[in-house]
Design a protein around this motif. Structure first.
Motif, PDB file in Angstrom:
ATOM      1  N   LEU A   1       0.827  -1.195   0.000  1.00  0.00           N
ATOM      2  CA  LEU A   1       0.000   0.000   0.000  1.00  0.00           C
ATOM      3  C   LEU A   1       0.864   1.249   0.000  1.00  0.00           C
ATOM      4  O   LEU A   1       0.560   2.225  -0.682  1.00  0.00           O
ATOM      5  CB  LEU A   1      -0.923   0.007   1.222  1.00  0.00           C
ATOM      6  CG  LEU A   1      -2.078  -0.960   1.230  1.00  0.00           C
ATOM      7  CD1 LEU A   1      -2.783  -0.959   2.577  1.00  0.00           C
ATOM      8  CD2 LEU A   1      -3.048  -0.666   0.127  1.00  0.00           C
ATOM      9  N   GLY A   2       1.925   1.220   0.795  1.00  0.00           N
ATOM     10  CA  GLY A   2       2.807   2.378   0.874  1.00  0.00           C
ATOM     11  C   GLY A   2       3.507   2.661  -0.440  1.00  0.00           C
ATOM     12  O   GLY A   2       3.596   3.806  -0.878  1.00  0.00           O
ATOM     13  N   ALA A   3       3.994   1.602  -1.076  1.00  0.00           N
ATOM     14  CA  ALA A   3       4.680   1.773  -2.357  1.00  0.00           C
ATOM     15  C   ALA A   3       3.712   2.273  -3.423  1.00  0.00           C
ATOM     16  O   ALA A   3       4.071   3.127  -4.244  1.00  0.00           O
ATOM     17  CB  ALA A   3       5.306   0.451  -2.788  1.00  0.00           C
ATOM     18  N   ASN A   4       2.504   1.770  -3.417  1.00  0.00           N
ATOM     19  CA  ASN A   4       1.500   2.235  -4.380  1.00  0.00           C
ATOM     20  C   ASN A   4       1.170   3.696  -4.157  1.00  0.00           C
ATOM     21  O   ASN A   4       1.052   4.473  -5.114  1.00  0.00           O
ATOM     22  CB  ASN A   4       0.229   1.391  -4.293  1.00  0.00           C
ATOM     23  CG  ASN A   4       0.397   0.024  -4.912  1.00  0.00           C
ATOM     24  OD1 ASN A   4       1.277  -0.187  -5.723  1.00  0.00           O
ATOM     25  ND2 ASN A   4      -0.445  -0.889  -4.502  1.00  0.00           N
ATOM     26  N   ALA A   5       0.995   4.087  -2.904  1.00  0.00           N
ATOM     27  CA  ALA A   5       0.687   5.482  -2.601  1.00  0.00           C
ATOM     28  C   ALA A   5       1.821   6.389  -3.046  1.00  0.00           C
ATOM     29  O   ALA A   5       1.591   7.441  -3.648  1.00  0.00           O
ATOM     30  CB  ALA A   5       0.419   5.655  -1.108  1.00  0.00           C
ATOM     31  N   MET A   6       3.057   5.996  -2.773  1.00  0.00           N
ATOM     32  CA  MET A   6       4.199   6.820  -3.171  1.00  0.00           C
ATOM     33  C   MET A   6       4.294   6.892  -4.686  1.00  0.00           C
ATOM     34  O   MET A   6       4.601   7.946  -5.242  1.00  0.00           O
ATOM     35  CB  MET A   6       5.499   6.273  -2.573  1.00  0.00           C
ATOM     36  CG  MET A   6       6.669   7.209  -2.726  1.00  0.00           C
ATOM     37  SD  MET A   6       6.447   8.855  -1.995  1.00  0.00           S
ATOM     38  CE  MET A   6       6.751   8.510  -0.286  1.00  0.00           C
ATOM     39  N   GLY A   7       4.001   5.802  -5.365  1.00  0.00           N
ATOM     40  CA  GLY A   7       4.016   5.814  -6.825  1.00  0.00           C
ATOM     41  C   GLY A   7       2.983   6.766  -7.398  1.00  0.00           C
ATOM     42  O   GLY A   7       3.208   7.408  -8.421  1.00  0.00           O
ATOM     43  N   MET A   8       1.861   6.883  -6.740  1.00  0.00           N
ATOM     44  CA  MET A   8       0.812   7.794  -7.203  1.00  0.00           C
ATOM     45  C   MET A   8       1.142   9.250  -6.927  1.00  0.00           C
ATOM     46  O   MET A   8       0.519  10.147  -7.485  1.00  0.00           O
ATOM     47  CB  MET A   8      -0.514   7.429  -6.546  1.00  0.00           C
ATOM     48  CG  MET A   8      -1.045   6.125  -7.055  1.00  0.00           C
ATOM     49  SD  MET A   8      -2.474   5.620  -6.134  1.00  0.00           S
ATOM     50  CE  MET A   8      -2.545   3.904  -6.602  1.00  0.00           C
ATOM     51  N   GLN A  27      -6.591   7.590  -0.755  1.00  0.00           N
ATOM     52  CA  GLN A  27      -7.274   6.345  -0.391  1.00  0.00           C
ATOM     53  C   GLN A  27      -6.289   5.342   0.199  1.00  0.00           C
ATOM     54  O   GLN A  27      -6.591   4.659   1.178  1.00  0.00           O
ATOM     55  CB  GLN A  27      -7.980   5.743  -1.590  1.00  0.00           C
ATOM     56  CG  GLN A  27      -9.243   6.468  -1.965  1.00  0.00           C
ATOM     57  CD  GLN A  27      -9.962   5.812  -3.134  1.00  0.00           C
ATOM     58  OE1 GLN A  27      -9.399   5.020  -3.874  1.00  0.00           O
ATOM     59  NE2 GLN A  27     -11.225   6.167  -3.291  1.00  0.00           N
ATOM     60  N   HIS A  28      -5.111   5.245  -0.396  1.00  0.00           N
ATOM     61  CA  HIS A  28      -4.103   4.316   0.118  1.00  0.00           C
ATOM     62  C   HIS A  28      -3.626   4.749   1.507  1.00  0.00           C
ATOM     63  O   HIS A  28      -3.430   3.907   2.384  1.00  0.00           O
ATOM     64  CB  HIS A  28      -2.920   4.213  -0.852  1.00  0.00           C
ATOM     65  CG  HIS A  28      -3.188   3.298  -2.002  1.00  0.00           C
ATOM     66  ND1 HIS A  28      -4.011   3.647  -3.040  1.00  0.00           N
ATOM     67  CD2 HIS A  28      -2.742   2.052  -2.277  1.00  0.00           C
ATOM     68  CE1 HIS A  28      -4.059   2.645  -3.906  1.00  0.00           C
ATOM     69  NE2 HIS A  28      -3.295   1.661  -3.458  1.00  0.00           N
ATOM     70  N   ILE A  29      -3.439   6.039   1.697  1.00  0.00           N
ATOM     71  CA  ILE A  29      -3.018   6.542   3.011  1.00  0.00           C
ATOM     72  C   ILE A  29      -4.105   6.249   4.040  1.00  0.00           C
ATOM     73  O   ILE A  29      -3.807   5.827   5.167  1.00  0.00           O
ATOM     74  CB  ILE A  29      -2.683   8.046   2.935  1.00  0.00           C
ATOM     75  CG1 ILE A  29      -1.446   8.262   2.053  1.00  0.00           C
ATOM     76  CG2 ILE A  29      -2.454   8.616   4.333  1.00  0.00           C
ATOM     77  CD1 ILE A  29      -1.191   9.719   1.683  1.00  0.00           C
ATOM     78  N   ASP A  30      -5.356   6.442   3.660  1.00  0.00           N
ATOM     79  CA  ASP A  30      -6.468   6.137   4.565  1.00  0.00           C
ATOM     80  C   ASP A  30      -6.506   4.649   4.923  1.00  0.00           C
ATOM     81  O   ASP A  30      -6.790   4.283   6.068  1.00  0.00           O
ATOM     82  CB  ASP A  30      -7.803   6.554   3.951  1.00  0.00           C
ATOM     83  CG  ASP A  30      -7.989   8.060   3.922  1.00  0.00           C
ATOM     84  OD1 ASP A  30      -7.261   8.776   4.654  1.00  0.00           O
ATOM     85  OD2 ASP A  30      -8.863   8.527   3.158  1.00  0.00           O
ATOM     86  N   MET A  31      -6.221   3.783   3.956  1.00  0.00           N
ATOM     87  CA  MET A  31      -6.192   2.347   4.229  1.00  0.00           C
ATOM     88  C   MET A  31      -5.076   2.007   5.216  1.00  0.00           C
ATOM     89  O   MET A  31      -5.247   1.155   6.090  1.00  0.00           O
ATOM     90  CB  MET A  31      -6.025   1.550   2.941  1.00  0.00           C
ATOM     91  CG  MET A  31      -7.295   1.452   2.141  1.00  0.00           C
ATOM     92  SD  MET A  31      -7.183   0.285   0.768  1.00  0.00           S
ATOM     93  CE  MET A  31      -6.423   1.308  -0.478  1.00  0.00           C
ATOM     94  N   LEU A  32      -3.932   2.676   5.074  1.00  0.00           N
ATOM     95  CA  LEU A  32      -2.841   2.440   6.014  1.00  0.00           C
ATOM     96  C   LEU A  32      -3.210   2.916   7.415  1.00  0.00           C
ATOM     97  O   LEU A  32      -2.875   2.264   8.409  1.00  0.00           O
ATOM     98  CB  LEU A  32      -1.564   3.130   5.535  1.00  0.00           C
ATOM     99  CG  LEU A  32      -0.878   2.469   4.348  1.00  0.00           C
ATOM    100  CD1 LEU A  32       0.182   3.386   3.755  1.00  0.00           C
ATOM    101  CD2 LEU A  32      -0.251   1.144   4.780  1.00  0.00           C
TER     102      LEU A  32
END
Length: 70
Positions: A1-8, A27-32
């Motif tokens: 999730l973290g890598a995806n968020a950073m990629g975005m 959304q990814h940060i919220d999931m984390l």
């Protein structure tokens, strides 16, 4: 999730990343954050620090990108 968020959020070399997707990153940060809340008390200290640091770093990067995008 973290890598995806950073990629975005693009790379730190880009002031305003051309492919930044703030909505998806949020959304990814919220999931984390949800993961952190749901695992409260069940993580070892190192795991807890890692998750907190990851969330903080992503929030800072998100704010940087959002500020530059406006």
């Amino acid at each position: 999730l973290g890598a995806n968020a950073m990629g975005m959020l693009g790379t730190e070399d880009e002031l305003v990343p051309s492919r930044a997707d703030l909505a998806q990153a949020a959304q990814h940060i919220d999931m984390l954050r949800l993961l952190k809340d749901k695992t409260q008390g069940n993580l070892e200290d190192e795991e807890h620090r890692l998750l907190e640091t990851l969330i903080y770093d992503l929030q800072v990067r998100y704010l940087e990108v959002a500020k530059q995008a406006t």
